[in-house]
Design a protein around this motif. Sequence first.
Motif, short mmCIF file in Angstrom:
data_model
loop_
_atom_site.label_atom_id
_atom_site.label_comp_id
_atom_site.label_asym_id
_atom_site.label_seq_id
_atom_site.Cartn_x
_atom_site.Cartn_y
_atom_site.Cartn_z
N LYS A 8 26.78 81.94 11.87
CA LYS A 8 27.36 82.93 10.57
C LYS A 8 26.71 82.44 9.38
CE LYS A 8 31.43 85.35 8.92
NZ LYS A 8 32.88 85.45 9.35
N GLU A 9 26.89 81.19 9.08
CA GLU A 9 26.40 80.70 7.69
C GLU A 9 24.80 81.05 7.56
OE1 GLU A 9 26.26 76.52 5.01
OE2 GLU A 9 27.34 76.78 6.77
N ARG A 11 23.11 83.35 9.21
CA ARG A 11 22.81 84.76 9.19
C ARG A 11 23.18 85.42 7.63
NH1 ARG A 11 26.05 89.01 9.00
NH2 ARG A 11 27.96 87.86 9.54
N THR A 12 24.34 84.95 7.09
CA THR A 12 24.87 85.16 5.70
C THR A 12 23.67 84.98 4.66
OG1 THR A 12 26.89 84.88 6.48
CG2 THR A 12 26.56 85.05 4.08
N ASN A 13 23.21 83.40 4.72
CA ASN A 13 22.23 83.07 3.78
C ASN A 13 20.98 83.76 3.86
OD1 ASN A 13 23.92 81.02 3.02
ND2 ASN A 13 22.94 79.40 4.51
N LYS A 15 20.98 86.92 4.30
CA LYS A 15 21.13 88.04 3.96
C LYS A 15 20.83 89.36 5.08
CE LYS A 15 20.52 87.23 -0.84
NZ LYS A 15 19.93 87.76 -2.35
N SER A 17 22.71 91.51 8.33
CA SER A 17 23.75 91.99 8.76
C SER A 17 23.68 91.76 10.24
CB SER A 17 23.96 93.44 8.14
OG SER A 17 22.82 94.22 9.08
N GLU A 36 30.50 84.84 16.40
CA GLU A 36 30.79 84.32 15.38
C GLU A 36 32.31 84.27 14.96
OE1 GLU A 36 27.00 86.19 12.65
OE2 GLU A 36 29.29 86.77 12.23
#
Length: 361
Positions: A8-9, A11-13, A15, A17, A36
């Motif tokens: 999850k981290e 994917r977030t880094n 950017k 979805s 996740e």
Amino acid sequence: MAYYHILKERRTNLKLSIQDVSNQTRLAPQYIQAIEEHNLDVFSDDLSFVRYFVHAYSDAIGVNWQAISDEVDVDVNEFAHQRDMALTMAQRRMVEQMASVQKTKKTTKKKKKASLGWFQKHVSRTSSSLNANQTKIIKMLVLIGIIGLGVLSLINVGLRSISNQKLATQQELREEQLSKKEQETNKLANQRKKAKEAQALVVDKISDETNAYQLSNIQSDVKTLDLSITLPTKTKITLKKNDETINDTSKVYTGTFNQSLELSDDCTFEISIETYSDNSISIDGKEISFDKEGWKQGEPAVITLQIGKGYQKPVEEYETEYEDSDYGYDYDYGYTDENLYAQGEDVTYGQDEYTEQTNNY
């Protein structure tokens, strides 16, 4: 950090979805969200797909699958074990409830027996034979109840054996499916790796030149290359493209020197490190070594990078450099006399006359 937090981290880094990852991996968004959130109940029908989904998810966002694969296996096995334990406990509770019902029936029968005995004692001694028959019946009923409990236990054992056999068969099928999925995933990963390698920059040393390299396999959409030089000591750097300086040569650099090289057809880049101290040099991540043969300590370290045929200096520049050099003399080994020419006389000298004229000088 747990593997699902890492995914999850990451994917977030990046950017991205959940839908972006779903489009890339062809996994349903609810499966990605379940991974996740560590909600393995979503995969309770077939836990074997969890490992395949996490593997595909990791490859899609650049997480090292080998680093988290063991943790994923342990997590899935633990979840499956807990689920099986819950099923076993449910079966035990069902058996205990059935035994409790039988026990209640037995207690009721004993109470009836006691009441009957009390009634018989107070009614008449003539009913003793009837009481004896009733006692036999009660004993028979108790025996039937015990046999019934034994049958129920055997049925429970049989059901558990069938359930274990079914689970073992399903596990074998899942492992077979998982093995096929892993083979497909590895094949896809190898294809992607080969595609990246095919697009990677190629750096070849030019054999007949010292510290000169040919850069090739540059993709058509690549407009710049990233140059990086580590600087253990402070130094000046001169960077030229086609003999034109493209950086600030008055600045003293330290730490790491980074520069984007704008590409053009058949160009040449020259890198000059004023104070060389075993610097690490790379172009788009490709290491470039500096050959110290013929180089003396204190001299600048010069490296040439050639794109295509390289920069060809115009002929006019060579002529200008030759004329401006200290060796640009115009030699004339003939002897003429303008006055003799003017008089129309023959001014050609023989060998002896040439020697005599030379000695006179």
